[in-house]
Design a protein around this motif. Structure first.
Motif, mmCIF file in Angstrom:
data_model
loop_
_atom_site.group_PDB
_atom_site.id
_atom_site.type_symbol
_atom_site.label_atom_id
_atom_site.label_comp_id
_atom_site.label_asym_id
_atom_site.label_seq_id
_atom_site.Cartn_x
_atom_site.Cartn_y
_atom_site.Cartn_z
ATOM 1 N N ASP A 1 41.879 23.323 42.955
ATOM 2 C CA ASP A 1 41.173 24.136 43.930
ATOM 3 C C ASP A 1 41.981 25.370 44.326
ATOM 4 O O ASP A 1 41.493 26.490 44.325
ATOM 5 C CB ASP A 1 40.864 23.261 45.159
ATOM 6 N N LYS A 2 43.265 25.135 44.647
ATOM 7 C CA LYS A 2 44.082 26.258 45.119
ATOM 8 C C LYS A 2 44.946 26.864 44.019
ATOM 9 O O LYS A 2 45.161 28.072 44.004
ATOM 10 C CB LYS A 2 44.990 25.782 46.261
ATOM 11 N N GLY A 3 45.441 26.011 43.131
ATOM 12 C CA GLY A 3 46.365 26.504 42.102
ATOM 13 C C GLY A 3 45.663 27.121 40.909
ATOM 14 O O GLY A 3 46.298 27.701 40.051
ATOM 15 N N VAL A 4 44.340 26.982 40.826
ATOM 16 C CA VAL A 4 43.610 27.573 39.701
ATOM 17 C C VAL A 4 42.440 28.425 40.209
ATOM 18 O O VAL A 4 42.369 29.627 39.949
ATOM 19 C CB VAL A 4 43.075 26.472 38.735
ATOM 20 N N GLY A 5 41.543 27.789 40.979
ATOM 21 C CA GLY A 5 40.278 28.444 41.308
ATOM 22 C C GLY A 5 40.368 29.535 42.355
ATOM 23 O O GLY A 5 39.764 30.592 42.206
ATOM 24 N N LEU A 6 41.125 29.297 43.403
ATOM 25 C CA LEU A 6 41.107 30.210 44.543
ATOM 26 C C LEU A 6 41.507 31.638 44.164
ATOM 27 O O LEU A 6 40.794 32.598 44.452
ATOM 28 C CB LEU A 6 42.034 29.692 45.648
ATOM 29 N N VAL A 7 42.654 31.764 43.508
ATOM 30 C CA VAL A 7 43.174 33.105 43.221
ATOM 31 C C VAL A 7 42.289 33.802 42.188
ATOM 32 O O VAL A 7 41.863 34.951 42.390
ATOM 33 C CB VAL A 7 44.638 33.018 42.741
ATOM 34 N N ILE A 8 41.973 33.087 41.103
ATOM 35 C CA ILE A 8 41.183 33.715 40.041
ATOM 36 C C ILE A 8 39.767 34.028 40.552
ATOM 37 O O ILE A 8 39.209 35.095 40.258
ATOM 38 C CB ILE A 8 41.124 32.795 38.796
ATOM 39 N N GLY A 9 39.194 33.089 41.329
ATOM 40 C CA GLY A 9 37.847 33.305 41.859
ATOM 41 C C GLY A 9 37.731 34.579 42.690
ATOM 42 O O GLY A 9 36.685 35.224 42.718
ATOM 43 N N GLY A 10 38.815 34.948 43.365
ATOM 44 C CA GLY A 10 38.788 36.162 44.180
ATOM 45 C C GLY A 10 38.696 37.430 43.353
ATOM 46 O O GLY A 10 38.249 38.465 43.832
ATOM 47 N N PHE A 11 39.124 37.340 42.096
ATOM 48 C CA PHE A 11 39.140 38.539 41.249
ATOM 49 C C PHE A 11 37.912 38.632 40.341
ATOM 50 O O PHE A 11 37.806 39.546 39.536
ATOM 51 C CB PHE A 11 40.398 38.542 40.373
ATOM 52 N N ILE A 12 37.030 37.632 40.439
ATOM 53 C CA ILE A 12 35.863 37.615 39.556
ATOM 54 C C ILE A 12 34.594 37.517 40.389
ATOM 55 O O ILE A 12 34.472 36.591 41.192
ATOM 56 C CB ILE A 12 35.951 36.436 38.557
ATOM 57 N N PRO A 13 33.628 38.408 40.214
ATOM 58 C CA PRO A 13 33.717 39.601 39.376
ATOM 59 C C PRO A 13 34.628 40.664 40.002
ATOM 60 O O PRO A 13 34.923 40.601 41.182
ATOM 61 C CB PRO A 13 32.269 40.100 39.312
ATOM 62 N N ASN A 14 35.040 41.629 39.193
ATOM 63 C CA ASN A 14 35.964 42.662 39.685
ATOM 64 C C ASN A 14 35.188 43.705 40.511
ATOM 65 O O ASN A 14 33.973 43.586 40.660
ATOM 66 C CB ASN A 14 36.728 43.266 38.500
ATOM 67 N N PRO A 15 35.874 44.715 41.080
ATOM 68 C CA PRO A 15 35.167 45.674 41.947
ATOM 69 C C PRO A 15 34.042 46.440 41.245
ATOM 70 O O PRO A 15 33.241 47.081 41.908
ATOM 71 C CB PRO A 15 36.282 46.630 42.388
#
Lengths: 260, 387
Positions: free
Chosen positions: B327-341
């Protein structure tokens, strides 16, 4: 010495006060960030100059495949040409309308608009999130509104890249120097591990020159001027045309305007 | 005291050698990263933070989790935790050390690290994160070390460390709140722009930290003569259960707000993580696993008949550690960048050097933990022999 629950609560209360006064400082209008709220108008009016760009897409759209502004910027700022989109560095680039304005496109708009690549660059926001998050003040806002960078101070933490809602920031993932086609000795090259972006050509403005992209654009689609001078070129154009900005709802107050 | 960590059987030395080998490989990879740049990682213009920052975020939680023992013991006088509390404090030391190493590994110009101190910038949350993390490390070093010294002399810990212990309670909450603020104050990153980011982080921390600790205690029970108080273990398991239920509940809240409001920006990251979006679905198996093992963990911890069986308890803890880690070590950080601006998707895949640096830092943490625990175990076994 012992400590009972009551004195513990006292300590917690006092430290909470300490922390909240620190937090207050975070929310205060800082010197690095432009002032928020009431102080904003006053602060902004004081500056004689506020640089801004107007991109007239009505003029740009007919010049299909033209990259004069991008090439000029690349040459002046020693921007590396890296083919890999994951590693590339770009200060000014093209993006289709639906990607440049993802919140305000619809499928029924004119094909011409849908297909026209818009010219994008750093928005030099009035309230730049990148400046707010930078832990070393390597990114800062100048009194003339330009969001500038000190490449020697940047630690490469990339907090600014996460904070920028416009995707305007680049890290040098690798040493950029081998990828610079022709080195301009008037401007520094960068090293690996630091962030960079469009600087509105501060170094040229200091010499009384226009930004390189504006100078290179032969169709007059790029207009650069002082937003705080009611008689300036940009103010005249903005007064007589409807303009849009990227993601205005985020409160960043972008200073790049688009005429469509 | 440290010399006690230099005595051990062949299994102990095999473990230490294994850790040193992983650290060495990680270090060599890091030297390569120093010379080539962050370009040797899978990070990109769009996914500008990756596995390093994700591990950092997860481990802040593990460190903060120790407070779930400190609070009952020192605020409520729950005596049963007295025996295991030092394991929690030492876990916090190892976890915060890993956090700091992951931050350094993530910097483009690590030699300029001290710029954060030379040019202190209170409007940056990273500045506050540096303060709270180093402060938490400092507090736990003071408390843990003095508790250990007192154990050696068979006396109660000195009174002057009490204020540090009490301060460590709100401090533990602060490290994870400030870490959540790194994410949840950024405009335009919809997955992160949620007011319950800090509560989510804390709930996940209070599940994952104690679960991690219980696994360590079970291992210690099997490889040494000392064993922890079973009732204390059961109580930690109850805490883990409540915290994990809260964590999953908060995840459900994110789903409700995003999907009932039907705002694309808020739905897209969740769609990407759990179903795939616009043909991209690299993280779907991970995220679904995260929820499933989280639920399995809660079920085991909730049913007393299962929780009291050691095998199930370990399984439940492992499920919760895995679930919260994904949840935190994989999804949280990457999920914030997808989709990009630009509403486009660039996916992320860590590279081999990046993974070996990550494992090297984990091994460093385990080495610190092993040495610290070895000293405690020595004293526990000595006391057992004296009885």
């Amino acid at each position: 010495m012992g400590i009972d629950r009551r004195s513990f609560l006292k300590i917690v209360g006092l430290s909470a006060l300490g922390v909240s006064s620190g937090a207050w400082e975070v929310l205060q209008p800082g010197e690095v960030d432009a002032a928020h709220g009431h102080a904003a108008a006053e602060h902004v009016e004081k500056a004689a100059t506020r640089w801004a760009m107007v991109v007239d897409m009505r003029r740009c759209k007919d010049e299909k495949g033209c990259t004069k502004c991008i090439d000029a910027c690349r040459l002046v700022h020693n921007i590396p040409v890296i083919d890999n989109p994951k590693r590339e560095v770009k200060w000014i680039w093209k993006e289709e309308y639906e990607h440049a304005f993802p919140d305000s496109h619809n499928e029924y708009m004119p094909d011409e608009l849908k297909e026209t690549p818009f010219i994008l660059m750093c928005n030099h926001c009035d309230h730049p999130p990148c400046v707010r998050v930078c832990p070393t003040k390597a990114t800062f806002k100048r009194p003339d509104g330009i969001v500038a960078m000190d490449y020697h101070r940047c630690i490469g933490c990339r907090f600014c890249m996460a904070a920028c809602p416009y995707g305007s920031r680049n890290l040098n993932w690798i040493n950029p120097r081998p990828y610079i086609k022709e080195i301009n000795n008037e401007f520094p090259t960068r090293m690996k591990g630091v962030v960079e972006k469009c600087n509105f050509c501060v170094e040229r403005l200091a010499k009384g020159l226009q930004p390189a992209c504006v100078e290179a654009c032969h169709c007059g689609a790029l207009l650069f001027g002082n937003l705080h001078d009611p008689e300036s070129n940009v103010r005249r154009v903005l007064r007589s045309n409807v303009s849009i900005r990227r993601k205005p709802e985020l409160g960043t107050h972008p200073c790049v305007f688009y005429l469509v | 005291m440290i010399e006690k960590a230099l005595k051990g059987g062949p299994r102990y030395w095999a473990w230490i050698s294994f850790l040193l080998l992983v650290i060495l490989i990680g270090f060599i990879s890091y030297l390569r990263q120093l010379s080539v740049g962050l370009g040797i990682t899978g990070m990109s213009r769009d996914i500008s933070w990756g596995v390093y920052i994700a591990q950092f975020t997860y481990l802040v939680g593990v460190a903060a989790g120790a407070v779930m023992l400190v609070m009952p013991k020192y605020l409520h006088g729950y005596k049963r935790y007295g025996d295991i509390i030092i394991f929690g404090e030492f876990l916090a030391i190892a976890a915060v050390t890993m956090c700091l190493l992951f931050i350094i590994a993530d910097l483009g110009q690590p030699m300029r690290l001290m710029n954060v101190l030379l040019h202190p910038t209170p409007n940056s949350i990273l500045f506050w994160d540096m303060i709270v993390l180093n402060g938490y490390l400092f507090i736990n070093l003071i408390v843990g070390y003095n508790t250990l010294l007192a154990m050696r002399k068979n006396v109660p810990p000195p009174g002057w460390i009490k204020p540090f212990i009490y301060v460590s309670i709100p401090w533990a909450f602060s490290i994870h709140t400030v870490t959540a603020f790194l994410y949840c104050g950024l405009p335009g990153r919809h997955a992160w722009l949620t007011a319950i980011m800090a509560p989510r982080f804390l709930a996940s921390a209070f599940a994952s930290g104690p679960a991690f600790l219980l696994i360590m205690l079970m291992i210690i029970k099997r490889v040494t003569r000392w064993s922890p108080d079973p009732e204390a273990i059961q109580n930690v398991a109850r805490t883990i259960c409540y915290a994990m239920i809260a964590n999953l509940f908060f995840l459900g809240l994110e789903f409700f707000t995003s999907f009932y409001s039907n705002i694309p920006g808020h739905m897209n990251p969740l769609k990407y993580l759990f179903w795939g979006l616009w043909g991209h679905n690299a993280l779907v198996p991970w995220m679904r696993t995260s929820v499933i093992v989280g639920l399995i963990g809660v079920f085991i911890m909730l049913v007393p008949q299962l929780r009291r069986k050691e095998g199930f308890l370990i399984l439940g803890c492992a499920a919760i550690v895995l679930g919260t880690w994904i949840d935190k070590g994989v999804g949280l950080v990457i999920g914030g960048f997808i989709p990009n601006p630009f509403e486009k998707i660039t996916e992320y895949q860590p590279t081999l050097p990046e993974i070996s640096i990550t494992l090297g830092i984990w091994a460093t943490g385990f080495l610190i933990l092993t040495v610290l625990y070895k000293m405690v175990i020595y004293l526990k076994e000595r006391d057992l022999a004296a009885e």
